[in-house]
Design a protein around this motif. Structure first.
Motif, PDB file in Angstrom:
ATOM      1  N   THR A 303       0.963  -1.149   0.005  1.00  0.00           N
ATOM      2  CA  THR A 303       0.032   0.208   0.029  1.00  0.00           C
ATOM      3  C   THR A 303       0.838   1.184  -0.083  1.00  0.00           C
ATOM      4  O   THR A 303       0.720   2.384  -0.908  1.00  0.00           O
ATOM      5  CB  THR A 303      -1.143   0.177   1.106  1.00  0.00           C
ATOM      6  N   HIS A 333      -8.734   0.909   1.753  1.00  0.00           N
ATOM      7  CA  HIS A 333      -7.522   1.288   1.223  1.00  0.00           C
ATOM      8  C   HIS A 333      -7.825   3.034   1.045  1.00  0.00           C
ATOM      9  O   HIS A 333      -6.807   3.694   1.289  1.00  0.00           O
ATOM     10  CB  HIS A 333      -7.448   1.150  -0.400  1.00  0.00           C
ATOM     11  N   ASP A 397      -5.338  -3.725  -7.373  1.00  0.00           N
ATOM     12  CA  ASP A 397      -4.943  -4.415  -6.461  1.00  0.00           C
ATOM     13  C   ASP A 397      -5.631  -5.883  -6.468  1.00  0.00           C
ATOM     14  O   ASP A 397      -6.663  -5.805  -7.174  1.00  0.00           O
ATOM     15  CB  ASP A 397      -5.285  -3.914  -5.165  1.00  0.00           C
TER      16      ASP A 397
HETATM   17 MG    MG Z   1      -2.729  -4.297   0.608  1.00  0.00          MG
END
Ligand code: MG
Ligand code: ADP
Length: 694
Positions: A303, A333, A397
């Motif tokens: 991240t 996120h 992702d």
């Molecule tokens: Mg992650």
């Protein structure tokens, strides 16, 4: 081994071998039709129709043969054969044979005529299935006299329709005697020498008419390399062309600001994070479009890397987007990225299907005007109504969950935005270089310092009581726990624990002591949110859930992960689930509740308790399940090879990949005679348009 009707084709560089199979004397139109059903159309197709296994007629020592295994032995007839009829047409011929120091029985069913051919004292050779307990071979073949050495191996071919193995063998023989001398080399001489490979003609002959195990091995080795090299040449040329033909954006990020951002992070980057950040920034700065896969185990810190890239693109005046597969993940996120980015003047927004009405219109408007710099969301991001002002970077992702099509649509939202795919499912090296052969790959192979390894235990269901009291001990220290079940509700078909049942029994078990939450895919997103919020705020101590929590969810206070019926999950998924704990400073535990019946299932539980390394696990998973099952058949996009095996021949694959990469980079490869046959191959497979060559 099962027969392969391969999609992946080798090549016939020689025009003569491209002629129709009907040019083989002895193959007529009708036979050609049968062959066409097996994708054999040209002479070359026929010559390159590889056997998928060999019948092994080598003589063996019976002491080394396992029960039920097929075997060929040579023995002396010890007594008169006896023939017994036990039905109108059914009969059994038995004969006692002296094989080495064994006196065994050979049995033939319904072949009464063999009786005449067998006489006492004579040596015969029989082939059949060995019954170790009865010391009997149920034979289907017999020949008098001593074993003929030249027939040690007989090729077995996959056949369809009216074709028989015998016939195809005969046709291949015909093809060879007429056209065998036309087979030409296609590999460059220097590579043949370097790896001491057989010539194409010799190797092909041996594949069909082998006379010994060693030469078969050599022939196979040659084709393994050839298949891999051709495949890699195709991938690498595609990559080269794509790079050179789709100009990307040169993202001129502001280095001083970027440095400020990185030093403002709450922790120093790990060495691996620094390395991948440099790889990504290098792509962004270059005039090529980035097409990169970022792999990193759960918790390795992807991240932050994404945040750095998004920050960089903003300093260059572009917008960025992050696309994730679930709403929960999008929200998480969004939270963590906002925390990291907003203090540095980056405006972020969350767009999912539950963002509606006025708020949604507002976001879309601001996005169009370039007032929002980073947009985070689910696939709602790629709907038509979403317009960016100036999209420069797209990050997805959990890449393998998105279809190729969705990735393309997203990519086309901007001019030619750079694209970074992130995945926490460690993809075995072997698969990564085949499936993602046309992509660049970055790997975060180092965990942030100070992480405790999660202790993993495998328990049988009968030990549930002990497991629960262990869990209670952790809860009493103020920690929290996940309990994962394979299904939502009871099912007639599968006798597995389900989330709803488990939730109610645990609610009874922990009564007034702890609160139990329930989470599954059928809840509305507001309900999911509520449950997740309650869990992350420790209002709920135990979260019973299906695999919806698999990806990304972050509750550092949770230290126990209990997985019911763990044998139902693949290793990669178990590892993902396990990654939900061990996110804080406390020692965490993963308990696999499983009574696996199969050896593979037991093996999985053992591997899980032995290693925490996602890459090791994924390699094992691939070994246990095979490449097709690793990603799920449909979206795997795996090439099929005729001879080579991606898992077992991975060293050859890596070698071929390096060789292909060197070739494609060299100017000599693209002109002149030396590499013409390889260029022809690329043209034939459509990897390159024909006008682009020579
Ligand atoms: Mg992650
Ligand atoms: P991933 O997405 O790869 O699973 P995250 O990016 O969510 O991992 O990071 C996991 C945790 O580790 C987060 O709490 C994050 O803040 C922390 N983290 C990331 N990088 C570092 C680092 N270099 N040092 C210390 N902690 C880190």
């Amino acid at each position: 081994m099962r027969p392969k009707f391969s999609v992946y084709r080798l090549i016939n560089v020689n025009d003569i071998l491209k002629q129709s199979v009907t040019d083989v004397k002895g193959i007529g139109d009708e036979m050609a039709e049968t062959l066409a059903d097996m994708s054999i159309r040209s002479v070359g197709d026929l010559l390159e129709y590889f056997p998928y296994r060999y019948e092994d007629y080598r003589l063996k020592d019976l002491a080394e043969v396992k029960h039920d295994e097929k075997v060929t032995v040579e023995g002396k007839v010890h007594s008169e054969p006896s023939l017994v009829y036990y039905g109108r047409k059914k009969n059994r011929l038995t004969v006692r044979l002296l094989v080495g120091r064994y006196l065994i029985i050979a049995t033939f069913f319904n072949q009464p005529y063999l009786k005449q051919k067998i006489s006492v004292g004579e040596t015969i050779t029989v082939t059949g299935k060995w019954d170790q307990h009865r010391q009997t071979i149920t034979a289907n073949q017999m020949s008098s006299g001593e074993h003929a050495k030249s027939q040690d191996f007989e090729p077995v071919y996959a056949v369809k329709g009216k074709m028989t193995v015998k016939t195809i063998r005969r046709l291949i023989k015909l093809g060879f005697s007429q056209f065998g001398h036309e087979i030409e080399e296609i590999l460059p001489a220097e590579l043949l020498q370097k790896y001491k490979l057989l010539s194409r003609r010799d190797a092909l002959r041996i594949m069909h008419f082998p006379s010994g195990a060693d030469e078969m091995k050599q022939a196979r080795r040659r084709f393994v390399y050839e298949e891999f090299l051709l495949f890699q040449l195709k991938m690498q040329s595609l990559r080269k062309i794509e790079r050179e033909q789709t100009p990307g954006i040169e993202v001129s990020y502001q280095l001083d600001k970027l440095k400020g951002f990185i030093s403002g992070l709450p922790f120093p980057l790990t060495g691996a994070q620094k390395r991948v950040v440099n790889e990504i920034l290098g792509d962004m700065k270059s005039p090529y479009r980035m097409n990169r896969l970022l792999q990193g185990d759960v918790g390795s810190g992807k991240t932050v890397v994404a945040a750095i890239a998004l920050f960089a693109v903003k300093t260059a005046g572009y917008q960025g987007a992050l696309m994730v597969p679930t709403e929960i993940l999008a929200e998480q996120h969004s939270l963590s990225l906002t925390q990291l980015l907003e203090p540095f003047g980056v405006k972020t927004a969350l767009l999912t299907s539950s963002v509606k009405g006025k708020r949604r219109r507002q976001i879309l408007e601001l996005l169009k005007q370039g007032e929002i710099h980073v947009l985070i969301g689910t696939h709602a991001l790629i709907q038509d109504e979403v317009d960016f002002d100036n999209l420069g970077l797209v990050i997805t992702d959990e890449q393998h969950r998105f279809g190729v099509e969705q990735r393309r649509v997203l990519r086309e939202k901007g001019e030619s935005p750079d694209v970074l795919f992130m995945t926490a499912t460690p993809i075995p090296r072997t698969l990564a270089i085949t499936v993602f052969g046309e992509m660049d790959v970055s790997v975060i192979d180092e965990m942030p310092a100070g992480r405790k390894t999660i202790e993993t235990y495998w328990a049988k269901h009968e030990m549930l009581d002990r497991v629960l009291s262990f869990m209670e001990k952790e809860l009493s220290k103020g920690r929290q726990a996940y309990v994962i079940c394979p299904l939502i509700e009871e099912s007639d078909k599968l006798d597995v624990q389900n989330a709803i049942d488990v939730h109610s029994s645990l609610s009874v078990y922990f009564q007034n002591r702890y609160k139990i939450g329930l989470m599954h895919g059928r809840l509305h997103s507001e309900e999911k949110d509520q449950v997740m919020k309650a869990f992350s705020e420790n209002e709920v101590q135990v979260l019973v859930s299906t695999t919806v929590v698999e990806v990304g969810v972050n509750v550092p206070n949770a230290t126990v992960m209990l997985i019911y019926d763990a044998e139902r999950f693949g290793l990669a998924q178990l590892h993902q689930l396990r990654g939900r704990v061990g996110r804080g400073s406390d020692q965490s535990y993963c308990i696999l509740l499983a009574d696996p019946k199969s050896e593979v299932g037991k093996e999985r539980m053992k591997i899980m308790s032995e290693t925490n390394d996602g890459f090791v696990l994924s390699e094992k998973d691939l070994e246990l399940r095979g490449p097709g099952d690793f990603f799920g058949k449909k979206q795997s996009g795996l090439p099929e090879f005729k001879v080579a095996d991606m898992v077992h021949d991975y060293r050859a694959l890596e070698t071929a990949r390096n060789d292909a990469s060197l070739l494609v980079q060299s100017a000599a490869f693209w002109q002149g005679e030396k590499y013409r046959s390889l260029r022809d191959y690329l043209r034939e497979t459509g990897a390159l348009a024909s006008e682009k060559l020579d």
